[in-house]
Design an enzyme around this catalytic site. Structure first.
Site, PDB file in Angstrom:
ATOM      1  N   ARG A  22      10.233 -26.258   0.839  1.00 35.19           N
ATOM      2  CA  ARG A  22       8.954 -26.956   0.642  1.00 35.19           C
ATOM      3  C   ARG A  22       8.062 -26.796   1.860  1.00 35.19           C
ATOM      4  O   ARG A  22       6.842 -26.651   1.744  1.00 35.19           O
ATOM      5  CB  ARG A  22       9.208 -28.442   0.373  1.00 35.19           C
ATOM      6  CG  ARG A  22       9.789 -28.705  -1.014  1.00 35.19           C
ATOM      7  CD  ARG A  22      10.252 -30.148  -1.156  1.00 35.19           C
ATOM      8  NE  ARG A  22       9.215 -31.090  -0.817  1.00 35.19           N
ATOM      9  CZ  ARG A  22       9.434 -32.267  -0.215  1.00 35.19           C
ATOM     10  NH1 ARG A  22      10.654 -32.639   0.087  1.00 35.19           N
ATOM     11  NH2 ARG A  22       8.436 -33.064   0.063  1.00 35.19           N
ATOM     12  N   SER A  71      13.567 -36.972  -1.403  1.00 42.30           N
ATOM     13  CA  SER A  71      14.098 -36.338  -0.193  1.00 42.30           C
ATOM     14  C   SER A  71      14.596 -37.417   0.778  1.00 42.30           C
ATOM     15  O   SER A  71      15.721 -37.355   1.280  1.00 42.30           O
ATOM     16  CB  SER A  71      12.987 -35.500   0.444  1.00 42.30           C
ATOM     17  OG  SER A  71      13.314 -35.122   1.744  1.00 42.30           O
ATOM     18  N   LYS A 109      18.914 -38.758   1.375  1.00 40.24           N
ATOM     19  CA  LYS A 109      19.581 -38.765   2.691  1.00 40.24           C
ATOM     20  C   LYS A 109      20.069 -40.168   3.030  1.00 40.24           C
ATOM     21  O   LYS A 109      21.155 -40.348   3.561  1.00 40.24           O
ATOM     22  CB  LYS A 109      18.616 -38.297   3.783  1.00 40.24           C
ATOM     23  CG  LYS A 109      18.326 -36.808   3.710  1.00 40.24           C
ATOM     24  CD  LYS A 109      17.551 -36.357   4.925  1.00 40.24           C
ATOM     25  CE  LYS A 109      16.074 -36.675   4.816  1.00 40.24           C
ATOM     26  NZ  LYS A 109      15.218 -35.590   4.400  1.00 40.24           N
TER      27      LYS A 109
HETATM   28  N1  URA Z   1      10.624 -36.780   5.332  1.00 39.35           N
HETATM   29  C1  URA Z   1      11.656 -36.314   4.571  1.00 39.35           C
HETATM   30  O1  URA Z   1      12.815 -36.493   4.885  1.00 39.35           O
HETATM   31  N2  URA Z   1      11.334 -35.654   3.434  1.00 39.35           N
HETATM   32  C2  URA Z   1      10.076 -35.441   3.028  1.00 39.35           C
HETATM   33  O2  URA Z   1       9.872 -34.857   1.980  1.00 39.35           O
HETATM   34  C3  URA Z   1       9.015 -35.920   3.839  1.00 39.35           C
HETATM   35  C4  URA Z   1       9.331 -36.600   4.996  1.00 39.35           C
END
Ligand code: URA
Length: 466
Positions: free
Chosen positions: A197, A212, A216
C-alpha cells in the site's frame, strides 16, 4: 484453517460432509480476479472471499499486482463494517495471536495513527507500568513524514527492537513494559499488504487503515487498547468526520474481537510538543519523564495514560488515572521504570542518564520571525516533511535515518510573536539539507494580525456502544 471445523473424521455427519464438499468446490472455483472485479464493481465481499484472498496473498499465491489492484478497488469503493471486521480477523490470524495471560493477568496497549512529534509511547508506557499496569506493545517505524517509536528508541546505542516472542513475554512479566517491532510471526499479511500500500497510493482508506492497525493490536494480545486517532494536516485523517469514522470503526472491531477498546481523537494540525526528530524527541521524552518539558506534550501524555489506567481497571475513572500518572512523573517511579525498560532491551543506560551523549547534529541554525503577529498555523505536515529533508525520516523503504537531525519548534498556534524571535531551530548534518529544510519550513507558519484561538489537544473520545 477451514478444515478444522470438519475434522471430526468418523463422526462427520451427512450435513457436515455436504458442507465440506461445498467448501472444497468453493476453494476450487474461487479466483482472485473475480474478487477484485466484485470489489471494483462495488460488491460486498463475503468472509470466505476475504479469507481466501488474504491467505493466498500471505502464502505468495496471489501476486502483488493482484493485491495492489484489490487494494485500489477497496480505496475507491470502500468496505462495509462487516467486511472490515472480516479483513481484520483474516490478517490477525495470518500469523500467531499472542496470549499474554501466560505472562501477566492483564496488559494494556496503545496505538497512535501517526503524527509529527508524537513520542507519547516513550512516556506513557513507563508511566502506566510504574502505576502497576503492564504495557506490552508492538511499535512501528516512521512512515512518510510521520515519525516512528522504534526509530526514536534506536537513538540509544544497543537498544534492541527485534525481540523474540519469549523475550517479549519474559520482559513483560519481569519489568511490566516492553516495546518491540512487528515480527514476521505477528499479522504477517498486514506487514506485506502495508508495504504494498505504501508504494501503490493505497494507504488513505479508512477500512484498510482500521484493519491494518487492529489486526496488529489483536495479534499482539493485549486485553485493553487505547487508540489515539490523529486529525489534521500532519495526520492521515485530515478532517474530524474522517477521524471519527476511523475511531468508531476501530472501537467496534475491538469490541467484536473481545478487546476493551477506546479511541481518543487528538489534534495533529501542529506538531505535538517541542521537538521533531529521533534523538531530539527522545531527549524531550526524558525531560517529560523528569516532570519537565513542554506543557502540551505532558498534558497529552497524562490524558492517554489516564485512559489506559481506567480501561485497565487500575483507576476508577480517567481523572484518577491522570492523578496516578502525574504522581508517577513527580515521584520518579516512571523514570526508574523507563531506565529498567531501556536496560532490559539492551540500551546503554548512560545515554539516557546523560542525554548530552545522544547523537547531536553538527549544524544548528535558527529561523527567526520575519515580522510581528499572532501565529495562525504551524503546519505539522510541512514540519514533518522538513524533518525528512534533514534525514530524520525515510523517502524509501529500509533507508537508514539520521538520529541526530531534526527541528525544535518554538511556537504554537495562538502565540504572539515579535519580529526576530525564534520560530524554529534546525539541527542539520550538512548545509545542503539545511537549505532544503529551511525553504520548506518558512511556509509552515501562518500569520494573523488579531489574536488567534489556541488549538485543543483533543476533540473527543469514542467508547464502545456510544
Ligand atoms: N498505521 C498502520 O499500522 N496501518 C495503516 O494503514 C496506517 C497507519
Amino acid at each position: 484453517m477451514y478444515c478444522d471445523c470438519f475434522a471430526s473424521g468418523d463422526i462427520m455427519d451427512k450435513n457436515n460432509k455436504q458442507m465440506y464438499i461445498n467448501f472444497i468446490e468453493l476453494e476450487k472455483t474461487m479466483r482472485a480476479v473475480d474478487i477484485i472485479i466484485k470489489k471494483r464493481d462495488g460488491g460486498e465481499l463475503t468472509k470466505e472471499e476475504i479469507e481466501f484472498f488474504i491467505q493466498g496473498f500471505n502464502r505468495g499465491e496471489i501476486p502483488d499486482y493482484q493485491a495492489s489492484a484489490w487494494a485500489m478497488a477497496v480505496v475507491l469503493k470502500g468496505m462495509s463494517p462487516q467486511e472490515t471486521t472480516d479483513l481484520t480477523m483474516a490478517m490477525a490470524h495470518s500469523g500467531e495471536v499472542l496470549d499474554l495471560s501466560s505472562a501477566v493477568r492483564f496488559a494494556v496497549d496503545k496505538h497512535s495513527t501517526g503524527g509529527v512529534g508524537d513520542k507519547t509511547t516513550l512516556v506513557v508506557a513507563p508511566v502506566v507500568a510504574a502505576c502497576g499496569l503492564p504495557v506490552g506493545k508492538m511499535s512501528g517505524r516512521g512512515l512518510g513524514f510521520s515519525g516512528g517509536t522504534l526509530d526514536k528508541l534506536e537513538s540509544i546505542p544497543g537498544f534492541r527492537v527485534n525481540l523474540s516472542m519469549e523475550e517479549f513475554l519474559s520482559q513483560l512479566s519481569r519489568i511490566g513494559v516492553v516495546v518491540t517491532g512487528q515480527t514476521a510471526d505477528l499479522a504477517p499479511a498486514d506487514g506485506k499488504l502495508y508495504a504494498l500500500r505504501d508504494v501503490t497510493g493505497t494507504v488513505p482508506s479508512i477500512p484498510l487503515i482500521a484493519s491494518s492497525i487492529m489486526s496488529k493490536k489483536i495479534a499482539a494480545g493485549a486485553r485493553a487498547i487505547v487508540l489515539d486517532v490523529k486529525v489534521g494536516s500532519g495526520a492521515f485523517m485530515k478532517t474530524l468526520p474522517e477521524a471519527q469514522s476511523l475511531a468508531k470503526l476501530m472501537v467496534e472491531i475491538g469490541r467484536l474481537a473481545g478487546r476493551e477498546t477506546i479511541a481518543l481523537i487528538s489534534d495533529m494540525n501542529q506538531p505535538l510538543g517541542e521537538f521533531v526528530g529521533n534523538a531530539l524527541e527522545l531527549k524531550e521524552a526524558i525531560n517529560t519523564l523528569h516532570d519537565q518539558g513542554s506543557k502540551d506534550f505532558r498534558e497529552h501524555c497524562l490524558v492517554v495514560a489516564g485512559e489506559m489506567l481506567a480501561l485497565g481497571k487500575h483507576a476508577s475513572n480517567v481523572q484518577e488515572g491522570m492523578r496516578m500518572a502525574e504522581k508517577a512523573l513527580k515521584d520518579g517511579s516512571a523514570w526508574e521504570k523507563f531506565k529498567a525498560f531501556v536496560a532490559a532491551q539492551g540500551g546503554d543506560p548512560s545515554y539516557i542518564e546523560h542525554p548530552d551523549k545522544l547523537p547531536a547534529a553538527p549544524i544548528v541554525s535558527v529561523i527567526e520571525a520575519p515580522r510581528a503577529g499572532y501565529i495562525q498555523k504551524v503546519d505539522a505536515q510541512r514540519v514533518g516533511e522538513a524533518a525528512v529533508l534533514l534525514g530524520a525520516g525515510r523517502t524509501r523503504k529500509g533507508e537508514p535515518i539520521d538520529p541526530a537531525v531534526g527541528i525544535q519548534v518554538h511556537v504554537k498556534v495562538g502565540d504572539e510573536v515579535r519580529q526576530g524571535e525564534p520560530l524554529f531551530t534546525l539541527h542539520a548534518r550538512d548545509q545542503a539539507s539545511l537549505d532544503l529544510a529551511r525553504g520548506h519550513l518558512v511556509q509552515a507558519i501562518g500569520w494573523n494580525e488579531a489574536p488567534v484561538e489556541v488549538l485543543p489537544l483533543f476533540y473527543g473520545v469514542v467508547r464502545a456502544g456510544e
